[in-house]
Design a protein around this motif. Structure first.
Motif, PDB file in Angstrom:
ATOM      1  N   TRP A  96      21.830 -75.958  32.336  1.00 14.24           N
ATOM      2  CA  TRP A  96      21.673 -75.346  31.005  1.00 14.24           C
ATOM      3  C   TRP A  96      20.212 -75.389  30.561  1.00 14.24           C
ATOM      4  O   TRP A  96      19.690 -74.436  29.990  1.00 14.24           O
ATOM      5  CB  TRP A  96      22.574 -76.077  30.005  1.00 14.24           C
ATOM      6  N   LEU A  97      19.547 -76.493  30.864  1.00 19.62           N
ATOM      7  CA  LEU A  97      18.135 -76.594  30.468  1.00 19.62           C
ATOM      8  C   LEU A  97      17.236 -75.824  31.430  1.00 19.62           C
ATOM      9  O   LEU A  97      16.540 -74.885  31.032  1.00 19.62           O
ATOM     10  CB  LEU A  97      17.676 -78.058  30.463  1.00 19.62           C
ATOM     11  N   TRP A  98      17.268 -76.223  32.682  1.00 17.48           N
ATOM     12  CA  TRP A  98      16.214 -75.795  33.601  1.00 17.48           C
ATOM     13  C   TRP A  98      16.518 -74.476  34.296  1.00 17.48           C
ATOM     14  O   TRP A  98      15.613 -73.657  34.477  1.00 17.48           O
ATOM     15  CB  TRP A  98      15.941 -76.889  34.639  1.00 17.48           C
ATOM     16  N   ASP A  99      17.767 -74.251  34.707  1.00 19.36           N
ATOM     17  CA  ASP A  99      18.072 -73.006  35.449  1.00 19.36           C
ATOM     18  C   ASP A  99      18.240 -71.837  34.479  1.00 19.36           C
ATOM     19  O   ASP A  99      17.679 -70.769  34.668  1.00 19.36           O
ATOM     20  CB  ASP A  99      19.352 -73.154  36.292  1.00 19.36           C
ATOM     21  N   GLU A 100      19.027 -72.068  33.404  1.00 11.09           N
ATOM     22  CA  GLU A 100      19.291 -70.960  32.467  1.00 11.09           C
ATOM     23  C   GLU A 100      18.247 -70.873  31.360  1.00 11.09           C
ATOM     24  O   GLU A 100      18.212 -69.878  30.641  1.00 11.09           O
ATOM     25  CB  GLU A 100      20.671 -71.150  31.811  1.00 11.09           C
ATOM     26  N   ASP A 101      17.459 -71.890  31.174  1.00  7.21           N
ATOM     27  CA  ASP A 101      16.487 -71.943  30.072  1.00  7.21           C
ATOM     28  C   ASP A 101      17.188 -71.718  28.723  1.00  7.21           C
ATOM     29  O   ASP A 101      16.572 -71.197  27.766  1.00  7.21           O
ATOM     30  CB  ASP A 101      15.426 -70.850  30.244  1.00  7.21           C
ATOM     31  N   ALA A 102      18.461 -72.089  28.658  1.00  6.47           N
ATOM     32  CA  ALA A 102      19.247 -71.772  27.459  1.00  6.47           C
ATOM     33  C   ALA A 102      18.822 -72.610  26.258  1.00  6.47           C
ATOM     34  O   ALA A 102      19.005 -72.189  25.104  1.00  6.47           O
ATOM     35  CB  ALA A 102      20.735 -71.983  27.754  1.00  6.47           C
ATOM     36  N   LEU A 103      18.250 -73.791  26.506  1.00  7.44           N
ATOM     37  CA  LEU A 103      17.826 -74.644  25.400  1.00  7.44           C
ATOM     38  C   LEU A 103      16.772 -73.943  24.538  1.00  7.44           C
ATOM     39  O   LEU A 103      16.757 -74.104  23.315  1.00  7.44           O
ATOM     40  CB  LEU A 103      17.274 -75.972  25.951  1.00  7.44           C
ATOM     41  N   ALA A 104      15.930 -73.150  25.172  1.00  6.64           N
ATOM     42  CA  ALA A 104      14.838 -72.486  24.438  1.00  6.64           C
ATOM     43  C   ALA A 104      15.377 -71.500  23.393  1.00  6.64           C
ATOM     44  O   ALA A 104      14.662 -71.128  22.462  1.00  6.64           O
ATOM     45  CB  ALA A 104      13.921 -71.768  25.426  1.00  6.64           C
ATOM     46  N   ARG A 105      16.657 -71.072  23.523  1.00  5.81           N
ATOM     47  CA  ARG A 105      17.234 -70.093  22.586  1.00  5.81           C
ATOM     48  C   ARG A 105      18.403 -70.673  21.787  1.00  5.81           C
ATOM     49  O   ARG A 105      19.120 -69.955  21.093  1.00  5.81           O
ATOM     50  CB  ARG A 105      17.751 -68.865  23.368  1.00  5.81           C
ATOM     51  N   TYR A 106      18.631 -71.969  21.931  1.00  2.12           N
ATOM     52  CA  TYR A 106      19.852 -72.583  21.405  1.00  2.12           C
ATOM     53  C   TYR A 106      20.071 -72.326  19.906  1.00  2.12           C
ATOM     54  O   TYR A 106      21.178 -72.045  19.467  1.00  2.12           O
ATOM     55  CB  TYR A 106      19.806 -74.084  21.713  1.00  2.12           C
ATOM     56  N   LYS A 107      18.997 -72.371  19.116  1.00  3.27           N
ATOM     57  CA  LYS A 107      19.197 -72.226  17.662  1.00  3.27           C
ATOM     58  C   LYS A 107      19.772 -70.843  17.324  1.00  3.27           C
ATOM     59  O   LYS A 107      20.547 -70.693  16.380  1.00  3.27           O
ATOM     60  CB  LYS A 107      17.881 -72.451  16.917  1.00  3.27           C
ATOM     61  N   GLU A 108      19.402 -69.844  18.126  1.00  2.00           N
ATOM     62  CA  GLU A 108      19.935 -68.480  17.867  1.00  2.00           C
ATOM     63  C   GLU A 108      21.340 -68.304  18.440  1.00  2.00           C
ATOM     64  O   GLU A 108      22.118 -67.513  17.941  1.00  2.00           O
ATOM     65  CB  GLU A 108      19.043 -67.406  18.493  1.00  2.00           C
TER      66      GLU A 108
END
Ligand SMILES: Cc1cc2nc3c(=O)[nH]c(=O)nc-3n(C[C@H](O)[C@H](O)[C@H](O)COP(=O)(O)OP(=O)(O)OC[C@H]3O[C@@H](n4cnc5c(N)ncnc54)[C@H](O)[C@@H]3O)c2cc1C
Length: 450
Positions: free
Chosen positions: A243-255
């Motif tokens: 979730w963090l490193w492969d998808e980079d999803a943390l960078a958009r989590y608030k949205e």
């Protein structure tokens, strides 16, 4: 499963040895675990673990409904099996027993001849009582119970207020703890443990049972699930990495965090955090690394913010004792709602006629997971629109959720039901919520509630 013979109690000269039994509860890991560290704090540590699986599976509030439903039990068993492998990799073992801790833990402690039991206590009302009974049973066999707090991101002793002075409102809690923030680094697992005498032989008797042996049917996996993951620490670490490193999803989590379906809109870490296969400190350490190496923004902060909510409810459930589970809530403000069985049945089956609510309740029953947005809506509908006793809803969640966690569940239910710590005391307009968060009806169609 056979029951070992009752042990004979005999006084143990504590100076003679340092052998520990680590009683795991919601801390199913060896890493970053103060109880395990305590057991290892000796030049030649002799220790093994024990987990007590419940034998009284029926919910007190909902007779006939298992307190731990098959999805959560499967996740717990997978996590326990992984923990046993981790103990074995270090030369010792984990005993997986069925029975009341107050009976089993003293029996095993005496049988193994350990001089102390170390545990990371869950400090909710029932568990505090359980702790006291275990401590009493241990005293009778001359064994000490050592407690090491382990469930929260912030250590209780690092809080800038006493537990009695826990702020009534989350924002006040957050501001106070952020001002005086002490974030401890996660600790590593000890490399080796020698088992206490007889532990390896006992472990053969006490293996991890199957769901079937616990009287539960293997649940079907629904392909629509937002939580298609399995239990065990390695699975949790893989999810965190992905979730963090492969998808980079943390960078958009608030949205994305108000999403309703799919694996990426939120971290889905709650089930591993709830059973303790991962620690919140490990998650935050990884978030900090991500911030240093990729990006630090409002989204990366927001995951930390949500973990503070988790801490808040963990401290809240300690602070309020039995009132965390009482109908009138911690503030004693309003009625707990009517014991209207027919409406409750329609709600839990997803047959209220309110499509957004019904879709959520069907997803919960089919998968054991529900987004935070849907949890708020279905809880608000039951407690504030249908005026049904909110505790029944909390008990249904307890049975169904794969991530059930006592503080976050009962605290959020009180909050939404208007008897807890929501200063705004709101009722959700579920139709307006559906229009806003499911504008094209895709979620309602997915779960057949339209
Ligand atoms: C009525 C109701 C009951 C709930 N019951 C539980 C429960 O039994 N167990 C549980 O872990 N959460 C519970 N929550 C909180 C929240 O819905 C879940 O933590 C979240 O949906 C889990 O998905 P995630 O891991 O993807 O969360 P993310 O959005 O990725 O959040 C990261 C982590 O922060 C924590 N967190 C997020 N929101 C909350 C919150 N509102 N309260 C406390 N902690 C939070 C969780 O540990 C979560 O894993 C409940 C919420 C409501 C409204």
């Amino acid at each position: 499963m056979p029951t070992p013979d009752a042990p004979e109690a005999s006084p143990v000269p504590t100076s003679a040895r340092r052998q520990s039994l680590v009683w795991h509860r919601t801390d199913l890991r060896l890493e970053d675990n103060a109880a395990v560290q305590e057991a290892a704090a000796h030049p030649n540590p002799r220790a093994c673990g024990v987990v007590c699986l419940p034998t009284e599976p029926s919910s007190q509030l909902l007779p006939g409904i298992p307190r731990i439903g098959p999805r959560r039990m499967r996740f717990v068993l997978e996590s326990v099996a992984a923990l046993r492998t981790a103990w074995e990799a270090r030369g010792s073992t984990l005993l997986v027993v069925r029975g009341r801790p107050e009976q089993m833990v003293p029996e095993l402690a005496a049988r193994l001849g350990v001089d102390r039991v170390v545990t990371a206590p869950c400090r909710a009302h029932d568990e505090v009582g359980e702790d006291e009974r275990v401590a009493e049973g241990l005293r009778a066999v001359h064994v000490e119970l050592v407690r090491r707090d382990e469930t929260t991101l912030l250590a209780p002793e690092d809080l800038p207020f006493s537990l009695d002075a826990l702020p009534r409102v989350f924002s006040d809690f957050r501001r106070a703890v952020e001002k005086a923030l002490v974030l401890r680094s996660p600790t590593r697992a000890p490399a080796v443990f020698s088992p206490p005498d007889g532990a390896l032989e006992l472990a053969e008797t006490w293996a991890t049972p199957s769901l079937e042996e616990l009287g539960l049917a293997d649940p079907l996996d629904d392909p629509r699930s937002s939580f298609p993951f399995r239990g065990g620490r390695a699975e949790g670490l893989a999810r965190l990495r992905c979730w963090l490193w492969d998808e980079d999803a943390l960078a958009r989590y608030k949205e994305t965090r108000d999403g309703l379906a799919g694996t990426s809109f939120s971290s889905k870490l709650s089930p591993w955090l709830a059973c303790g296969a991962l620690s919140p400190r490990e998650v935050v350490a990884e978030v900090r690394r991500y911030e240093a190496e990729r990006v630090a923004n409002e989204s990366t902060y927001w995951l930390f913010f949500e973990l503070l909510w988790r801490d808040y409810f963990h401290f809240w459930v300690r602070r309020w004792g039995a009132r965390a589970f009482a109908g009138h809530g911690v503030l004693g403000r309003t009625s707990c709602g009517a014991q209207d069985g027919a409406t409750f049945e329609r709600w839990r089956r997803g047959e209220t006629g309110e499509p957004f609510v019904d879709a959520g309740m069907r997803e919960l029953a089919a998968t054991g997971y529900l987004s935070n947005r849907l949890r708020q809506n279905v809880a608000s509908w039951l407690a504030r629109t249908a005026h049904v006793d909110w505790r029944w809803g909390a008990a249904w969640f307890e049975s169904q959720l794969v991530d059930y966690d006592v503080g976050p569940n009962w605290g959020n239910w009180q909050y939404v039901a208007g008897v807890g710590n929501d200063p705004r005391n709101r009722t959700f307009d579920v139709r307006a919520q559906a229009d806003r968060y499911d504008p094209d009806g895709a979620y309602r169609r997915l779960w057949g509630g339209a």
